[in-house]
Scaffold this motif. Structure first.
Motif, short mmCIF file in Angstrom:
data_model
loop_
_atom_site.label_atom_id
_atom_site.label_comp_id
_atom_site.label_asym_id
_atom_site.label_seq_id
_atom_site.Cartn_x
_atom_site.Cartn_y
_atom_site.Cartn_z
N UNK A 406 -6.29 11.11 0.65
CA UNK A 406 -5.55 12.01 -0.22
C UNK A 406 -5.46 11.41 -1.61
N UNK A 407 -5.10 12.24 -2.59
CA UNK A 407 -4.97 11.72 -3.95
C UNK A 407 -3.70 10.88 -4.11
N UNK A 408 -2.68 11.16 -3.30
CA UNK A 408 -1.44 10.41 -3.36
C UNK A 408 -1.07 9.94 -1.96
N UNK A 409 -0.72 8.66 -1.84
CA UNK A 409 -0.32 8.11 -0.56
C UNK A 409 -1.38 7.23 0.04
N UNK A 410 -1.02 5.95 0.29
CA UNK A 410 -1.95 5.00 0.89
C UNK A 410 -1.14 3.90 1.57
N UNK A 411 -1.76 2.93 2.19
CA UNK A 411 -1.00 1.88 2.88
C UNK A 411 -0.03 1.11 1.99
N UNK A 412 -0.21 1.18 0.68
CA UNK A 412 0.70 0.48 -0.22
C UNK A 412 1.96 1.28 -0.54
N UNK A 413 2.03 2.56 -0.08
CA UNK A 413 3.21 3.38 -0.34
C UNK A 413 2.87 4.85 -0.32
N UNK A 414 3.81 5.68 0.16
CA UNK A 414 3.56 7.12 0.26
C UNK A 414 3.38 7.78 -1.10
N UNK A 415 3.97 7.18 -2.16
CA UNK A 415 3.90 7.78 -3.48
C UNK A 415 2.83 7.14 -4.36
N UNK A 416 2.07 6.23 -3.80
CA UNK A 416 1.06 5.54 -4.60
C UNK A 416 -0.15 6.43 -4.84
N UNK A 417 -0.52 6.66 -6.12
CA UNK A 417 -1.73 7.45 -6.41
C UNK A 417 -2.98 6.61 -6.14
#
Length: 430
Positions: A406-417
């Protein structure tokens, strides 16, 4: 083989051309150039100025044609690279003096291929379908400090132009190959390696594509004194041998006028490539005979200023298969060299023919080395590089899978672009 005779490039600077309209009407505002009225004023003023000097339209056209036919000066760029940085210069101490950074053609092409034969190596010829694959190939050549051949098939050239274009008259395939050639010319000098521009298999039904490419060569030759492409291939191996030779001779006569080389194929390469399926070919057709190869060599050698290579069949197959499924017989090439040497009275051990190895992907290194020993100077690679391209994409996706969903959300945080991270990874994928 006869070498090209290439006229030396003129070292005289090109004469600057000043539009007659600005001599006759200096008060015309250039910023009005977008209007129809301004265009008509330009044409009218130019015609009036020419008439005042007693210059007819036919004379102007003749002068322009003469100017465009002049070879480019040594200082003139072959392609408008939009940078003030000079292209890399240098010498290749182990190469012929004529071989230079950038696209080589004419005498430089002949010298380079003869150098390969004399020194026991083959130049890889990679089918490219995008600017990124062209760049990757030339970058690899730079890392290896070696020459490389960039080539386009009709299908690959169409893909390069875009599948959305109409290709009913092969316009897209012609445009794609020409576009790829210009791209290669724009970057090859910057990498500082010798590059050969070539087109791959052209069956009889694809001759309109071939004609379009030759027209591009001829137009480029008028302006620069060399063809756009270094060489082209004709693959009429499905036709009777006599017809194959007749058509090849006809085209080589035309190509020789612009110092463009020809690669011809006899016998059949098995497997499937670019829409041509020879998976059920007669096994006998996968192996050429010395007599057939001499028949081709004898006919093409008679073309003045002509230069050619021969893709003879010695069990070659497109694609990669399990060991044992493909039976290569490189000794066919050795027998042909000896047979032809005897026919033309060449010294024992001579290699009068420059051979091409088709279906190189997945080949055993022993077969490759043996084929090179017998005069192979070019080896086609397609399947291996297709797989390498895909493997890089696959491995990248697997490594960064969770950042690419996705464009937003990754293992570093749900709100991380993921855009910035994605670019950082691609620019520095360590």
């Amino acid at each position: 083989m006869e070498a090209f005779t290439v006229a030396p490039l003129s070292v005289q600077p090109a004469t600057p051309v000043t539009p007659a309209v600005f001599q006759a009407s200096p008060n015309i505002a250039p910023q009005a150039a977008g209007s129809h009225g301004f265009t008509q004023t330009l044409l009218g003023a130019a015609t009036a100025a020419a008439a005042a000097r007693g210059v007819t339209r036919a004379q102007r056209q003749k002068r322009r044609a003469t100017r465009l036919a002049q070879p480019a000066s040594l200082d003139e760029k072959r392609f408008p690279v939009l940078s003030r940085r000079d292209p890399p210069v240098g010498s290749f101490p182990k190469m012929p003096d004529s071989v230079h950074p950038g696209v080589v053609s004419g005498q430089a092409l002949v010298d380079l291929l003869n150098h390969a034969k004399e020194n026991g190596y083959a130049i890889p010829a990679v089918n490219c379908v995008s600017s990124s694959s062209i760049n990757a190939c030339i970058e690899a050549a730079r890392k290896m400090d070696a020459p490389i051949m960039i080539q386009f098939s009709a299908g690959g050239a169409q893909f390069y132009a875009g599948k959305g274009l109409d290709n009913s008259e092969f316009h897209a395939a012609i445009a794609g190959a020409v576009s790829g050639a210009y791209h290669a010319r724009a970057v090859a000098e910057q990498y500082g390696v010798p590059v050969i521009l070539h087109t791959d298999h052209c069956a009889k039904k694809l001759l309109p594509w071939f004609d379009g490419l030759l027209e591009a060569d001829e137009r480029y030759f008028e302006r620069h004194g060399e063809p756009l492409f270094s060489s082209h291939m004709l693959d009429l191996s499905e036709e009777p041998l006599e017809e194959n030779i007749e058509i090849c001779v006809k085209y080589l006569e035309r190509m020789a006028k612009v110092n463009c080389g020809l690669e011809m194929e006899l016998g059949i390469t098995g497997g499937e490539e670019d829409g041509v399926n020879n998976e059920d070919a007669n096994p006998e057709d996968l192996y050429s005979t010395p007599e057939e190869i001499f028949q081709v060599y004898d006919a093409l050698s008679k073309v003045p200023n002509g230069f050619f290579t021969i893709a003879a069949a010695f069990g070659n197959v497109h694609g990669v298969y399990q060991p044992g499924n493909v039976k290569l017989e490189p000794t066919i090439l050795d027998k042909a060299q000896k047979y032809i040497s005897e026919k033309i009275g060449a010294e024992e051990g001579s290699k009068p023919v420059s051979f091409v190895f088709h279906g190189g992907s997945g080949s055993d290194i022993k077969d490759i080395r043996e084929a090179v020993d017998y005069g192979v100077i070019k080896m086609n690679i397609d399947t291996d590089t297709q797989w390498s391209y895909w493997s890089g994409i696959r491995d990248f996706e697997q490594k960064y899978h969770d950042y690419l969903q996705t464009q937003i959300g990754n293992p570093d945080g749900e709100d991380k672009p993921n855009k910035t991270l994605g670019w950082e990874v691609m620019l520095d994928p360590s």
